[in-house]
Design an enzyme around this catalytic site. Structure first.
Site, mmCIF file in Angstrom:
data_model
loop_
_atom_site.group_PDB
_atom_site.id
_atom_site.type_symbol
_atom_site.label_atom_id
_atom_site.label_comp_id
_atom_site.label_asym_id
_atom_site.label_seq_id
_atom_site.Cartn_x
_atom_site.Cartn_y
_atom_site.Cartn_z
ATOM 1 N N ASP A 81 17.023 1.008 -26.834
ATOM 2 C CA ASP A 81 16.512 2.153 -27.281
ATOM 3 C C ASP A 81 15.066 1.807 -27.657
ATOM 4 O OD1 ASP A 81 16.584 4.869 -28.037
ATOM 5 O OD2 ASP A 81 17.413 4.450 -30.050
ATOM 6 N N HIS A 82 14.151 2.766 -27.071
ATOM 7 C CA HIS A 82 12.770 2.626 -27.511
ATOM 8 C C HIS A 82 12.015 1.227 -27.498
ATOM 9 C CE1 HIS A 82 11.954 6.852 -28.504
ATOM 10 N NE2 HIS A 82 13.308 6.746 -29.044
#
Length: 160
Positions: A81-82
């Site tokens: 994530d990210h």
């Protein structure tokens, strides 16, 4: 076995149900997320930010989630994530991660696209799904902070 978010989400779409995604931070959060999902017979996406992987270690996080996937008879996906560092994403793919998000939104749009293309080219060799951050959402995720004045939605025509 860890499954692809592609398989998981296409099945959910066909059968008309939602798949929850939770950010994990350590062994204990992985355990409670997976045990609860197993109790509910729910597929689940475990998402980890760069800070989580820096804290736990990519190999340890991968191994813990693989252990959970073997222990419970539910679809479990691991999602980055990210993540911003291409080499870190490649390391996780090499370890067996099947779903990644490249966040190159801090670059100019053309450079962002170039970074996304590099990740996609590598990921698709291993049948890994890729999510990209083309706009800039305001707020904070891990150590990434975007002021509201600097945020912008993705332009659908540019994304196309």
């Amino acid at each position: 076995m860890i499954v692809s978010t592609r398989e998981m989400l296409l099945k959910a779409q066909r059968e008309r149900y939602a798949v929850p995604a939770f950010n994990f931070h350590n062994l204990e959060t992985i355990q409670v997320i997976v045990e609860t999902a197993a109790e509910l017979r729910s597929a689940v996406i475990l998402a980890g930010t760069p800070g989580t992987f820096d804290y736990a270690g990519r190999d340890y996080a991968q191994a813990i989630i693989e252990t959970a996937a073997k222990k419970y008879d539910i679809p479990i996906a691991l999602h980055l994530d990210h993540h911003e560092v291409v080499e870190d994403i490649k390391k996780s793919i090499d370890l067996g991660t099947k779903s990644v998000m490249i966040d190159a939104s801090h670059h100019q749009f053309d450079e962002n696209i170039a970074v996304v293309k590099e990740v996609v080219a590598y990921a698709h060799r291993y049948d890994v799904t890729v999510e990209a951050e083309l706009g800039r959402l305001g707020g904070q995720e891990d150590d990434l902070v975007v002021d509201e004045k600097d945020s912008m939605y993705t332009n659908p025509d540019s994304a196309k």
